[in-house]
Design a protein around this motif. Structure first.
Motif, PDB file in Angstrom:
ATOM      1  N   GLU A 156       6.176  13.270   6.581  1.00 43.34           N
ATOM      2  CA  GLU A 156       5.111  12.761   5.730  1.00 43.34           C
ATOM      3  C   GLU A 156       5.074  11.235   5.708  1.00 43.34           C
ATOM      4  N   ALA A 157       6.245  10.590   5.649  1.00 43.75           N
ATOM      5  CA  ALA A 157       6.291   9.128   5.632  1.00 43.75           C
ATOM      6  C   ALA A 157       5.695   8.547   6.908  1.00 43.75           C
ATOM      7  N   ASN A 158       5.975   9.172   8.051  1.00 45.80           N
ATOM      8  CA  ASN A 158       5.430   8.696   9.325  1.00 45.80           C
ATOM      9  C   ASN A 158       3.914   8.883   9.384  1.00 45.80           C
ATOM     10  N   ARG A 159       3.437   9.999   8.837  1.00 50.38           N
ATOM     11  CA  ARG A 159       1.995  10.273   8.824  1.00 50.38           C
ATOM     12  C   ARG A 159       1.252   9.256   7.968  1.00 50.38           C
ATOM     13  N   GLN A 160       1.786   8.948   6.792  1.00 53.07           N
ATOM     14  CA  GLN A 160       1.131   7.997   5.900  1.00 53.07           C
ATOM     15  C   GLN A 160       1.035   6.609   6.523  1.00 53.07           C
ATOM     16  N   LEU A 161       2.111   6.199   7.188  1.00 52.45           N
ATOM     17  CA  LEU A 161       2.090   4.900   7.856  1.00 52.45           C
ATOM     18  C   LEU A 161       1.058   4.891   8.981  1.00 52.45           C
ATOM     19  N   ALA A 162       1.030   5.938   9.782  1.00 50.84           N
ATOM     20  CA  ALA A 162       0.093   6.013  10.904  1.00 50.84           C
ATOM     21  C   ALA A 162      -1.359   6.006  10.417  1.00 50.84           C
ATOM     22  N   LEU A 163      -1.641   6.728   9.352  1.00 47.72           N
ATOM     23  CA  LEU A 163      -2.999   6.755   8.809  1.00 47.72           C
ATOM     24  C   LEU A 163      -3.444   5.366   8.356  1.00 47.72           C
ATOM     25  N   LEU A 164      -2.544   4.645   7.689  1.00 48.42           N
ATOM     26  CA  LEU A 164      -2.887   3.321   7.180  1.00 48.42           C
ATOM     27  C   LEU A 164      -3.105   2.333   8.324  1.00 48.42           C
ATOM     28  N   VAL A 165      -2.209   2.335   9.307  1.00 47.18           N
ATOM     29  CA  VAL A 165      -2.343   1.404  10.426  1.00 47.18           C
ATOM     30  C   VAL A 165      -3.592   1.718  11.245  1.00 47.18           C
ATOM     31  N   ARG A 166      -3.868   2.996  11.442  1.00 46.64           N
ATOM     32  CA  ARG A 166      -5.093   3.382  12.147  1.00 46.64           C
ATOM     33  C   ARG A 166      -6.329   2.831  11.439  1.00 46.64           C
ATOM     34  N   ALA A 167      -6.350   2.944  10.115  1.00 44.13           N
ATOM     35  CA  ALA A 167      -7.493   2.445   9.342  1.00 44.13           C
ATOM     36  C   ALA A 167      -7.638   0.932   9.468  1.00 44.13           C
ATOM     37  N   LEU A 168      -6.517   0.201   9.476  1.00 44.77           N
ATOM     38  CA  LEU A 168      -6.568  -1.256   9.605  1.00 44.77           C
ATOM     39  C   LEU A 168      -7.096  -1.668  10.978  1.00 44.77           C
TER      40      LEU A 168
ATOM     41  N   GLN B 228       0.816  -1.209   0.000  1.00 42.44           N
ATOM     42  CA  GLN B 228       0.000   0.000   0.000  1.00 42.44           C
ATOM     43  C   GLN B 228       0.854   1.265   0.000  1.00 42.44           C
ATOM     44  N   LEU B 229       1.978   1.214   0.714  1.00 44.49           N
ATOM     45  CA  LEU B 229       2.848   2.384   0.822  1.00 44.49           C
ATOM     46  C   LEU B 229       3.951   2.396  -0.231  1.00 44.49           C
ATOM     47  N   CYS B 230       3.899   1.420  -1.156  1.00 42.19           N
ATOM     48  CA  CYS B 230       4.926   1.322  -2.212  1.00 42.19           C
ATOM     49  C   CYS B 230       6.326   1.201  -1.612  1.00 42.19           C
ATOM     50  N   LEU B 231       6.422   0.351  -0.592  1.00 42.95           N
ATOM     51  CA  LEU B 231       7.705   0.163   0.093  1.00 42.95           C
ATOM     52  C   LEU B 231       8.161  -1.285  -0.029  1.00 42.95           C
ATOM     53  N   MET B 232       8.009  -1.872  -1.196  1.00 44.66           N
ATOM     54  CA  MET B 232       8.317  -3.287  -1.356  1.00 44.66           C
ATOM     55  C   MET B 232       9.815  -3.577  -1.239  1.00 44.66           C
ATOM     56  N   GLU B 233      10.638  -2.536  -1.258  1.00 42.43           N
ATOM     57  CA  GLU B 233      12.074  -2.756  -1.041  1.00 42.43           C
ATOM     58  C   GLU B 233      12.360  -3.161   0.402  1.00 42.43           C
ATOM     59  N   GLN B 234      11.455  -2.778   1.306  1.00 41.04           N
ATOM     60  CA  GLN B 234      11.658  -3.059   2.718  1.00 41.04           C
ATOM     61  C   GLN B 234      11.362  -4.529   3.019  1.00 41.04           C
ATOM     62  N   GLY B 235      11.899  -5.025   4.128  1.00 38.66           N
ATOM     63  CA  GLY B 235      11.622  -6.395   4.543  1.00 38.66           C
ATOM     64  C   GLY B 235      10.588  -6.417   5.647  1.00 38.66           C
TER      65      GLY B 235
END
Length: 535
Positions: free
Chosen positions: A378-390, A314-321
């Protein structure tokens, strides 16, 4: 082979290209340093600058390997009694000679309870003789197990053998400080007009919320091989940094790039977006000393419903593990522990999480509510918004997001003035203890209040072992306990995405520690290389 080591397969190297006439580097640091006193801070923005300004007994080379810094040699017959032979002729930036007494003073200052040094815990990890009694106020700092046997010989006495001591010695908390300057200027010793250091660079200028400027130290022992004359660390937000990068005002960006900007930069600057492994984890920590997170069932429920792979897509972070533990696969050679619930179906995880929350007293009539603190980015905000929604969708949880500036965030987490908070942590040395030790009950990094004697026991036993083969099973037991208690919800093991101008040389993609020193970098002669000073 894990993802962490897969990234390291890209061999870094550079052709011998002509150097640019102007050797002035501009790096965005993301945040203002809280302090440049190595005994007063914990943060990553501060460390990046301090490693240019000060040099410890050992340092990392451009590929992340431990190499001599101020110490030319280290010798120990039993891994308990250590002798270090210092570089002859090494000087402070004011011309004073560096000798073993400088390290004795610096480490005693670190240990002194009056200093209130956040990183005094390092001396505990190293098992320096008498450190526990000194921190408890039962013995004076002068009794610390460190002494000078002469101007160039430093001796350490440990309370027990430690096999990976040299890896610990690259930590910023163990950097030396100049005694005469501190005694003269007190807390003001880190001001540019007062600065005295022993690193490759000196502090030239600091402008609050704007920049920190360093210039070469002519007295540095390896100055003849240092190329960059000046480095400027900017303290600006991500969007502004990338805009200035595109106009040529910045040469390197920091390691956090938000989803929208990743999409943009991948399309427009594909050749300049580079990946670097980070020996750490990113996720959320919970204050286990206050409701609702003093109930392990709540922590377990929130952890179970988060699909790491889906979050990364969702966050386009597929490089991460994806992370299900604190230690990335392959760090120090360790294959990490994997929790049993990884084999469960999504339905089983959800049903178990809902049952846990219900048993803890939460449901539609009494939804779980808490605040989530994160540093403004911004990166921290996007992650927090997504996790909150889940959490809302799966468990009916009501999460209030609380963004704060970096210094405020640090203060609140260090004082445990939060319920849940963002946590982005990496180790400065290549042993799993650097990550697992975060949750040791006496660790200064333990901001969750987590305290489990079993977990502490396995870590302490691991420190008793001299060899990796003995330590790894003990680390696995510690990880299993942590996975059961969930003081931290790890989400992914980050890969640093940096924008790097093509004329910047010396930056190794296969550095597993994601740390570089400006003294190892240089600007090559290319059409886009800067021709005049930038501010």
């Amino acid at each position: 082979m894990g993802w962490f080591h897969t990234i390291l397969q890209a061999v870094a190297g550079s052709d011998k290209q002509p150097l640019a006439t102007l050797q002035a580097l501009v790096i965005n640091n993301g945040s203002d340093p809280e302090s440049l006193d190595p005994h007063k801070t914990l943060g990553v923005p501060e460390q990046k600058i301090m490693f240019d300004l000060l040099e410890g007994l050992f340092i990392l080379d451009r590929h992340g390997e431990v190499v001599p810094g101020m110490a030319l040699h280290a010798y120990s017959p039993d891994k308990k009694s250590w002798s270090f032979h210092l570089r002859p002729g090494a000087k402070w930036s004011n011309g004073d000679k560096i000798d073993a007494h400088d390290f004795v003073y610096s480490w005693r200052r670190l240990a002194d309870p009056k200093t209130a040094a956040p990183k005094a815990v390092l001396l505990q990890t190293m098992k320096i003789a008498n450190i526990e009694e000194i921190l408890a106020g039962k013995l004076p700092p002068e009794t610390l197990g460190i002494k000078a046997l002469g101007p160039l010989t430093l001796h350490l006495s440990l309370s027990q053998p430690l096999g990976f001591l040299k890896k610990l010695l690259v930590n910023s908390g163990l950097l030396p400080v100049h005694r005469a300057t501190i005694e003269r200027y007190g807390e003001q010793w880190t001001q540019p007009t007062h600065w005295v250091g022993n690193g490759a660079y000196c502090l030239k200028e600091q402008v609050a919320n704007e920049k920190t400027v360093l210039i070469r130290n002519p007295h540095y022992w390896d100055n003849q091989h240092t190329i960059v004359d000046q480095v400027t660390y900017l303290s600006i937000d991500e969007a502004a940094a990338i805009a200035r990068y595109q106009t040529g005002d910045i040469d390197l960006t920091p390691t956090g790039v938000s989803t929208s900007l990743i999409k943009k930069t991948k399309k427009e600057l594909t050749q300049e977006l580079r990946e670097f492994p980070i020996p750490g984890f990113l996720g959320y920590q919970m204050n286990t000393t206050v409701p609702p997170f003093n109930d392990v069932r709540v922590r377990q429920a929130l952890n179970l419903v988060l699909d790491r792979q889906a979050i990364l897509r969702q966050l386009c972070l597929m490089e991460q593990g994806p992370a299900y533990n604190l230690v990335p696969d392959g760090l120090g050679g360790l294959t990490p522990y994997q929790p049993d619930w990884l084999l469960w179906s999504p339905e089983q995880r959800l049903e178990t999480a809902q049952a846990l929350l219900q048993a803890a007293g939460y449901g539609p009539e009494n939804p779980l509510k808490f605040t989530l603190l994160y540093p403004t980015a911004e990166a921290n905000r996007q992650l927090a918004l997504l996790v909150r929604a889940l959490w809302q969708a799966h468990l009916g949880v009501e999460t209030t997001l609380v963004p704060r500036e970096w210094k405020v965030y640090l203060e609140k987490t260090s004082l445990r003035n939060y319920q849940m908070s963002h946590l982005d942590f990496s180790t400065t040395y290549g042993d799993p203890y650097g990550l697992l030790g975060v949750q040791y009950s006496h660790s200064v990094y333990n901001e969750t209040g987590y305290n489990n004697p079993n977990f502490d026991h396995w870590l302490e036993k691991a420190l008793d072992c001299l060899f990796n083969a003995e330590r790894w099973p003990l680390y696995h037991k510690a990880e299993a306990q942590l996975a059961e208690d969930v003081p931290i919800i790890p989400l992914f093991h980050p890969v640093a995405l940096r924008l790097v101008k093509p004329y910047v040389g010396g930056l190794s993609d296969r550095n597993p520690m994601n740390r570089f020193y400006t003294k190892d970098l240089y600007l090559t002669k290319q059409p886009l290389a800067p021709k005049k000073a930038r501010h």
